[in-house]
Every structure is written in C-alpha cells, then in structure tokens.
Scaffold this active site. Structure first.
Site, PDB file in Angstrom:
ATOM      1  N   PHE A 142       0.931  -1.024   0.363  1.00 39.49           N
ATOM      2  CA  PHE A 142      -0.322   0.141   0.041  1.00 39.49           C
ATOM      3  C   PHE A 142       0.791   1.267  -0.169  1.00 39.49           C
ATOM      4  O   PHE A 142       1.184   1.570   0.767  1.00 39.49           O
ATOM      5  CB  PHE A 142      -0.558  -0.394   1.425  1.00 39.49           C
ATOM      6  CG  PHE A 142      -1.715   1.546   0.655  1.00 39.49           C
ATOM      7  CD1 PHE A 142      -3.256   1.391  -0.129  1.00 39.49           C
ATOM      8  CD2 PHE A 142      -1.654   2.817   1.611  1.00 39.49           C
ATOM      9  CE1 PHE A 142      -3.484   2.190  -0.218  1.00 39.49           C
ATOM     10  CE2 PHE A 142      -2.443   3.567   1.660  1.00 39.49           C
ATOM     11  CZ  PHE A 142      -3.831   3.595   1.339  1.00 39.49           C
ATOM     12  N   ASP A 227       9.263   2.760   2.234  1.00 41.74           N
ATOM     13  CA  ASP A 227       7.759   3.362   2.466  1.00 41.74           C
ATOM     14  C   ASP A 227       7.746   3.522   4.037  1.00 41.74           C
ATOM     15  O   ASP A 227       7.183   2.048   4.921  1.00 41.74           O
ATOM     16  CB  ASP A 227       6.604   3.168   2.066  1.00 41.74           C
ATOM     17  CG  ASP A 227       5.596   3.253   2.056  1.00 41.74           C
ATOM     18  OD1 ASP A 227       5.822   3.800   3.127  1.00 41.74           O
ATOM     19  OD2 ASP A 227       4.501   3.804   1.242  1.00 41.74           O
ATOM     20  N   LYS A 256       2.308   9.695   8.001  1.00 33.82           N
ATOM     21  CA  LYS A 256       1.356   9.163   9.468  1.00 33.82           C
ATOM     22  C   LYS A 256       2.014  10.240  10.836  1.00 33.82           C
ATOM     23  O   LYS A 256       1.941  10.855  11.012  1.00 33.82           O
ATOM     24  CB  LYS A 256       1.139   7.871   9.407  1.00 33.82           C
ATOM     25  CG  LYS A 256       0.352   7.808   8.243  1.00 33.82           C
ATOM     26  CD  LYS A 256       0.100   5.901   8.977  1.00 33.82           C
ATOM     27  CE  LYS A 256      -0.922   5.722   7.211  1.00 33.82           C
ATOM     28  NZ  LYS A 256      -0.892   4.752   6.335  1.00 33.82           N
TER      29      LYS A 256
HETATM   30  C1  LIG Z   1      -1.421   5.281   5.031  1.00 40.04           C
HETATM   31  C2  LIG Z   1      -0.544   4.522   3.885  1.00 40.04           C
HETATM   32  C3  LIG Z   1       0.267   5.391   2.801  1.00 40.04           C
HETATM   33  C4  LIG Z   1      -0.357   6.381   2.172  1.00 40.04           C
HETATM   34  O1  LIG Z   1      -0.583   8.628   2.839  1.00 40.04           O
HETATM   35  P1  LIG Z   1      -1.320   8.952   2.736  1.00 40.04           P
HETATM   36  O2  LIG Z   1      -0.780  10.139   4.276  1.00 40.04           O
HETATM   37  O3  LIG Z   1      -2.700   8.590   3.536  1.00 40.04           O
HETATM   38  O4  LIG Z   1      -1.241   9.300   1.918  1.00 40.04           O
HETATM   39  C5  LIG Z   1       1.615   5.389   1.781  1.00 40.04           C
HETATM   40  N1  LIG Z   1       1.857   4.207   2.258  1.00 40.04           N
HETATM   41  C6  LIG Z   1       1.637   3.504   3.560  1.00 40.04           C
HETATM   42  C7  LIG Z   1       3.155   2.667   3.804  1.00 40.04           C
HETATM   43  C8  LIG Z   1       0.383   3.798   4.281  1.00 40.04           C
HETATM   44  O5  LIG Z   1       0.231   3.145   5.841  1.00 40.04           O
END
Ligand SMILES: *Cc1c(COP(=O)(O)O)cnc(C)c1O
Length: 405
Positions: A142, A227, A256
């Site tokens: 994700f 990420d 986050k």
């Molecule tokens: C939540 C998340 C995103 C997206 O972050 P947003 O601030 O909602 O755009 C991207 N990568 C990972 C691993 C995430 O958990």
C-alpha cells in the site's frame, strides 16, 4: 444504555454532505487525551487505532500541543521561496537520526511516495539511462491513493475503474528475492517496499531477504526505496523499521506519525540520489510549513527521549505474548503477526463481529483485509489497557465459538 443523539447528528450531516469514500463507524469522536478518546455522547474508548498509526504519542500530547500553540501565534505559513526555521531544524533532526542526507517535505504519505517515484526516475535519467524508469513493487503493498502511489500499490481492489494507471511498475510477491531478480530488466530503476506491510495485512520481511535486496540494488545501481509511512516513528520498536534489519535504503518515505497528529509527509534520501532534486524538479506549497514542522519537532523529541523506544519494544513483546496465548485458546485464530506495536490477529472468518464487540465495549480496533484485526495503539499504551483489550477480544471469540456449537 444512553441514547446516542449526539453522534447521530454528525453521522447524518456526514452522510448527507461528504463523499461516501469511507466505511465509517457510527460515532463522532470529539476529544482525545493520551490513549483515550470520547465520542459526542461522552462514551470513552481506549484507542488501538491511533488515527491509523498517526497518534504514536497518544492524543494531544502536551509537548506537541504547546509547540503548535506557540508556532500558531508566530508564523503559520510562508512559502518555500524563503527559508523556514522549523523546517530546517526538522530536516537536521531527521538526517541526524537516519541514513538520509537530505529531506523533501510534503503533506501526506502518498505525496511522499510521489516524490520517491519522481526521484527514482530522475536520478536514473541523470545517470544517463534514458529508458530506465520501471519500479518493482510488492503484492499486497500500500503506497497511497494518488496515481503514482496507487500504481505502485499492487492490490487489484484499489485499481478497479481507474485505468489507465501510471505505467512503469512491476509487481512481485513480497519476501521473494527470486521474483525480484526475475522482474529485473534493463528498464528497472528502483525497488520499492514497506519494511512491514500495514494495510496489506501486517506482514514483515525476512532479514535475509532485505539484506539480499540491498546487495542486489547496489550491484545493479537501483534505488532501494522503503515506504516507512506506517512503520516509522517508533511503531515497530525502533525509530524506523529499517534499523532493525542492519541495512539502509537509499530513499525512505514518511508521513502518518511524523507530525504528532498534524498533516505532514517527507521523503528522506541519501547522496547521490537526492542531488537529482534540483530547483524546478519538484515542489509542494505547504511542504515543510512552520506549523507542521514545529509539531513534528516536538513529537520527535519525545520519541527519541531516554528509554522511550526500549519501552515500546517491551510493551510490544508483552502484547504479542498475550495474543499468542489467545491463539492457543481459540482455534478460530489462524495467526498472530507483527513487530513492536504493529500487531495483527488473523481469524478463520471475517473479523467484523469482533471489531463491533470491541467498539461497544470501549475499544477501538480496525480490520485490514477482511479476516484480520490490526492493533496499532499509541506507543504509550499500558499493560493494563492491553489486558483489557485482550479480555474483550477473548470474550467476543468465546461468544463466537459458542454460537457455532
Ligand atoms: C497510509 C499509508 C500511505 C498513504 O498515506 P496518506 O497520508 O494517506 O497519503 C502510504 N504508504 C503506507 C505504507 C501507508 O501506510
């Protein structure tokens, strides 16, 4: 039970006037302190969601609130046409605390990933590889909802109806070095993955896999992009998840929990890659604004305080041992997964009933994939609060197994 009129008013307004992009639970949260939140009827919940891994220090941490109040009275926003003190200081801290040499600031996780994707292509281009633009990403990943992040996300359910996606991504199974080697070609410029998949169901990579991946990327001049939007800032027991594996990526994306509850994202990278971001290549109006950076600085100071992360590891171990015990008792539990305070319980059936039972009894949890409950509480969660949750989940599973006989 009290009739919940307070929540209902907001539920009605939301349904009438906001796009129905979210499957929301029928409560409106109006106040938070530490690990607790309250809805509009005054019902208290212990939060094992943390605004989706955002409130790592709990709600309204006093150090963060004070920093925001102070900054709000001084300067909210200027522009990256000028130098911004809290941004410069935050970048200094993030590079001091990680492998990175420089940081680009934006406002969300998906935007941080856009920056990483652009940097990977541009760096490759600057190296003289004119047609090297493919990025290998992982099944169940994700990376966010904008087209770059979405295209990097190898989960079909998020793609439906949005074709054509951005080209230049190749998807391979997670934790499978052979698959990366097979997907690799003259067109590959980077490999991107989460050192701990969150939304995909809470899966962590093997140490050897990441070590081999690091070697492979170095040998073939590929950027290794992590990420860490969800795994970052103490979530897995170290400040960043990569630090537990004895390797370093070239690029790391953050968001986050970075801002202590405010909206901020960042892409941190090492030399020489980050040198490809020269004037004009990328920008964000609000990126690195004084308010979010001041909040992030305050949050980072607490997170890196003495013994903070050691305690997170201990709490995580305790939580996991309690989940393991639960799994011994209930055959409906298929697996316990996770690291630190990013934990999951996979059931042999949809987990929705357990979630609702928890909410009714004052515990917020959420599901990733249909059968999996995820637990991402504030890192300050106490053993007593964990015991309370375990008891509630146990009670729900008990009811479930009885209903079956
Ligand atoms: C939540 C998340 C995103 C997206 O972050 P947003 O601030 O909602 O755009 C991207 N990568 C990972 C691993 C995430 O958990």
């Amino acid at each position: 039970m009290k009739k919940n009129n307070g929540n209902n008013e907001i539920v009605r307004l939301t349904q009438k006037h906001t796009a129905h992009t979210y499957g929301r639970f029928p409560i409106a949260l109006v106040r938070g302190k530490g690990t607790r939140v309250w809805d509009r009827d005054g019902k208290e919940y212990i939060d094992f969601v943390s605004g989706l891994a955002v409130n790592n220090l709990g709600h309204c941490h006093p150090a963060v609130v004070t920093a925001i109040q102070k900054q709000a009275g001084q300067l909210l926003h200027v522009s990256n046409l000028y130098h911004i003190e809290p941004q410069a200081r935050l970048a200094e801290e993030l590079t001091r605390l990680s492998f990175a040499d420089k940081v680009f600031f934006c406002n969300s996780g998906t935007e941080a990933n856009e920056a990483a994707i652009k940097l990977a292509r541009r760096f490759s281009f600057d190296q003289g590889y004119k047609n090297r633009n493919e990025i290998v990403t992982m099944h169940n990943s994700f990376h966010g909802r904008t087209f770059g992040g979405l295209s990097a996300t190898a989960q079909k359910k998020f793609h439906t109806g949005f074709a054509p996606l951005l080209s230049g991504f190749k998807y391979v199974p997670f934790n499978d070095m052979g698959a990366v080697k097979k997907a690799f070609s003259k067109k590959t410029c980077a490999v991107m993955l989460e050192p701990g998949q969150g939304e995909g169901g809470v899966y962590f990579p093997d140490k050897n896999y990441l070590k081999e991946l690091r070697k492979f990327c170095t040998k073939n001049k590929l950027l290794l992009i992590f990420d860490e939007v969800q795994t970052g800032f103490g979530r897995t027991g170290s400040l960043f998840s990569y630090q537990r594996y004895g390797i370093k990526p070239d690029v790391m994306t953050l968001a986050k929990a970075l801002g202590g509850g405010t909206a901020i994202g960042a892409m941190a990278a090492s030399n020489p890659a980050i040198r490809s971001f020269v004037p004009g290549t990328h920008a964000a109006t609000f990126g690195g604004n004084p308010l979010a950076c001041a909040a992030a600085l305050a949050a980072l100071k607490v997170l890196t305080g003495k013994n903070f992360l050691t305690k997170v590891q201990k709490t995580g171990d305790y939580f996991k041992s309690r989940l393991d015990k639960l799994a011994e008792k209930f055959p409906a539990i298929r697996e316990v997964r996770g690291e630190g305070l990013m934990l999951a319980l996979e059931l042999d059936r949809p987990a929705g009933d357990v979630l609702v039972h928890c909410m009714q009894n004052g515990y917020l949890v959420n599901c990733v994939q249909t059968n999996t409950l995820r637990f991402i509480p504030p890192l300050t969660v106490s053993k007593k609060e964990i015991d309370g949750l375990i008891q509630t989940v146990s009670h729900s599973l008990d009811q479930m197994s009885r209903a079956k006989v």
